[in-house]
Design an enzyme around this catalytic site. Sequence first.
Site, PDB file in Angstrom:
ATOM      1  N   LYS A 121       0.817  -1.216   0.000  1.00 61.30           N
ATOM      2  CA  LYS A 121       0.000   0.000   0.000  1.00 61.30           C
ATOM      3  C   LYS A 121       0.845   1.258   0.000  1.00 61.30           C
ATOM      4  CE  LYS A 121      -4.476  -1.459   1.649  1.00 61.30           C
ATOM      5  NZ  LYS A 121      -5.518  -1.312   2.665  1.00 61.30           N
ATOM      6  N   LYS A 215      -4.906  -9.904  -6.919  1.00 57.98           N
ATOM      7  CA  LYS A 215      -6.211 -10.165  -6.282  1.00 57.98           C
ATOM      8  C   LYS A 215      -7.237  -9.108  -6.689  1.00 57.98           C
ATOM      9  CE  LYS A 215      -5.755  -7.682  -1.990  1.00 57.98           C
ATOM     10  NZ  LYS A 215      -5.963  -7.517  -0.608  1.00 57.98           N
ATOM     11  N   LYS A 218     -10.444  -3.331  -4.217  1.00 55.36           N
ATOM     12  CA  LYS A 218     -11.275  -2.124  -4.292  1.00 55.36           C
ATOM     13  C   LYS A 218     -10.526  -1.006  -4.992  1.00 55.36           C
ATOM     14  CE  LYS A 218     -13.267  -3.123   0.266  1.00 55.36           C
ATOM     15  NZ  LYS A 218     -12.965  -2.960   1.683  1.00 55.36           N
TER      16      LYS A 218
HETATM   17  P1  TYM Z   1     -10.828  -5.516   3.531  1.00 54.04           P
HETATM   18  O1  TYM Z   1     -11.829  -4.449   3.765  1.00 54.04           O
HETATM   19  O2  TYM Z   1      -9.718  -5.252   2.573  1.00 54.04           O
HETATM   20  O3  TYM Z   1     -11.542  -6.828   3.013  1.00 54.04           O
HETATM   21  C1  TYM Z   1     -12.647  -7.372   3.712  1.00 54.04           C
HETATM   22  C2  TYM Z   1     -12.580  -8.896   3.654  1.00 54.04           C
HETATM   23  O4  TYM Z   1     -12.587  -9.338   2.289  1.00 54.04           O
HETATM   24  C3  TYM Z   1     -11.503 -10.238   2.075  1.00 54.04           C
HETATM   25  N1  TYM Z   1     -11.020 -10.055   0.693  1.00 54.04           N
HETATM   26  C4  TYM Z   1     -10.906 -11.042  -0.211  1.00 54.04           C
HETATM   27  N2  TYM Z   1     -11.174 -12.367  -0.128  1.00 54.04           N
HETATM   28  C5  TYM Z   1     -10.969 -13.106  -1.250  1.00 54.04           C
HETATM   29  N3  TYM Z   1     -10.514 -12.582  -2.430  1.00 54.04           N
HETATM   30  C6  TYM Z   1     -10.244 -11.261  -2.549  1.00 54.04           C
HETATM   31  N4  TYM Z   1      -9.823 -10.755  -3.692  1.00 54.04           N
HETATM   32  C7  TYM Z   1     -10.435 -10.431  -1.400  1.00 54.04           C
HETATM   33  N5  TYM Z   1     -10.263  -9.102  -1.159  1.00 54.04           N
HETATM   34  C8  TYM Z   1     -10.628  -8.900   0.123  1.00 54.04           C
HETATM   35  C9  TYM Z   1     -10.439  -9.820   3.082  1.00 54.04           C
HETATM   36  O5  TYM Z   1      -9.528 -10.858   3.359  1.00 54.04           O
HETATM   37  C10 TYM Z   1     -11.284  -9.450   4.281  1.00 54.04           C
HETATM   38  O6  TYM Z   1     -11.602 -10.602   5.047  1.00 54.04           O
HETATM   39  N6  TYM Z   1      -7.774  -5.477   7.450  1.00 54.04           N
HETATM   40  C11 TYM Z   1      -9.070  -5.911   7.003  1.00 54.04           C
HETATM   41  C12 TYM Z   1     -10.224  -5.341   7.808  1.00 54.04           C
HETATM   42  C13 TYM Z   1     -10.135  -5.524   9.289  1.00 54.04           C
HETATM   43  C14 TYM Z   1     -10.359  -6.742   9.989  1.00 54.04           C
HETATM   44  C15 TYM Z   1     -10.217  -6.420  11.368  1.00 54.04           C
HETATM   45  C16 TYM Z   1     -10.650  -8.041   9.577  1.00 54.04           C
HETATM   46  C17 TYM Z   1      -9.885  -4.578  10.217  1.00 54.04           C
HETATM   47  N7  TYM Z   1      -9.942  -5.104  11.473  1.00 54.04           N
HETATM   48  C18 TYM Z   1     -10.372  -7.400  12.342  1.00 54.04           C
HETATM   49  C19 TYM Z   1     -10.794  -9.028  10.575  1.00 54.04           C
HETATM   50  C20 TYM Z   1     -10.650  -8.690  11.939  1.00 54.04           C
HETATM   51  C21 TYM Z   1      -9.231  -5.481   5.567  1.00 54.04           C
HETATM   52  O7  TYM Z   1      -8.551  -4.613   5.076  1.00 54.04           O
HETATM   53  O8  TYM Z   1     -10.242  -6.053   4.935  1.00 54.04           O
END
Ligand code: TYM
Length: 352
Positions: A121, A215, A218
């Site tokens: 990032k 992957k 967003k």
């Molecule tokens: P975020 O917002 O990027 O993504 C949310 C969830 O979607 C999953 N994900 C994917 N799974 C499969 N293929 C993909 N291409 C893909 N892109 C995203 C992510 O693995 C995630 O589960 N850091 C986290 C948010 C967070 C969090 C937490 C998660 C903050 N605090 C505590 C669990 C527990 C994040 O950026 O997710």
Amino acid sequence: MSDTSNEFLGQNRVFSGVQPTGNLHLGNYLGAIKNFVKLQDNHDCIYCVVDMHAITVWQDPKELRENIREVTAAYLAAGINPENHIVFNQSQVKEHAELAWIFNCVARMGWLNRMTQFKEKAGKNRENASCGLFAYPNLMAADILAYRATHVPVGNDQKQHLELTRDIAQKFNNDYAANILEAGHGNSTYFPITEPLISEGNDARIMSLRDGSKKMSKSDPSDLSRIVMTDDSDTISKKIRKAKTDPDSLPSEVAGLEDRPEARNLVGIYAAVKECSPQDVLNEFGGKEFSAFKPALADIVVEGIAPINNELRKLMDAPDHIDAILKQGSEKARKIASKTLSEVKEIMGFIG
Ligand code: TYM
């Protein structure tokens, strides 16, 4: 799903979060939200809209507010029940920030320096990245451990962050072992060593429709790289029609997908939506051209997403209703998190 039982506290508490950064996509749904829904049946679940994580990179305030509502609406539209479980946004529960500060003092610079997501990032311009982006995993550990959650459903890309959460819990438990015992917390383990719940199938990592080696994300500049949860049926079909492929027909065995990332991804998406194995998909489509497979894929994605999409749009027309759910959820969450924080502060030697 890999689920090693965690008997900590004699309960299974699930916590997970999604960032409100717009463009909520099929990867978020198949990799995470779909599992959130399933886990409700036999767990006590807390699902958070992690708005404070979102601001580690610039967010336009108006868009942020909309995106917080959109993730909440997606949770509800997908089938998360805010009455029996907890749905809230992170910034309404100040204990997350408070515990994150404490974890800033527990985690080591070396641990954070190894985080690949920060490197991706921040890119080449590391000096200009926010301090929050660097400390991001500490806030994530705080999210989870404020509820002493035992299980965290996520996509594969979050694995390293969850390992860090385990390291932080372990170090806290070790550093304060005597005080934890003295404060009456039994076996000197205050924080659980959280288990990640990561799907074993292809849905753990849904890839870009334009480049099977990246992957689905967003932030990809190309709209055609992802199917977003607000796409209508025509847009979904168009994106699948335009998805990158190779000139060969589909193989009849999964081994034949090995060096064909785009083909593997499309077969993986089909399997994840249908909840079958990639081999099942190839049993049906092996030997067929993409011109035959893509319309079938578009049909099942539309079928799987359309009901959620419709409900999401309806919910977005009732922002007051969404805000009320977040407020109510935040109150429930705060009761749990504030108890953890007072215990942590007592263990650490703070007064009051
Ligand atoms: P975020 O917002 O990027 O993504 C949310 C969830 O979607 C999953 N994900 C994917 N799974 C499969 N293929 C993909 N291409 C893909 N892109 C995203 C992510 O693995 C995630 O589960 N850091 C986290 C948010 C967070 C969090 C937490 C998660 C903050 N605090 C505590 C669990 C527990 C994040 O950026 O997710």
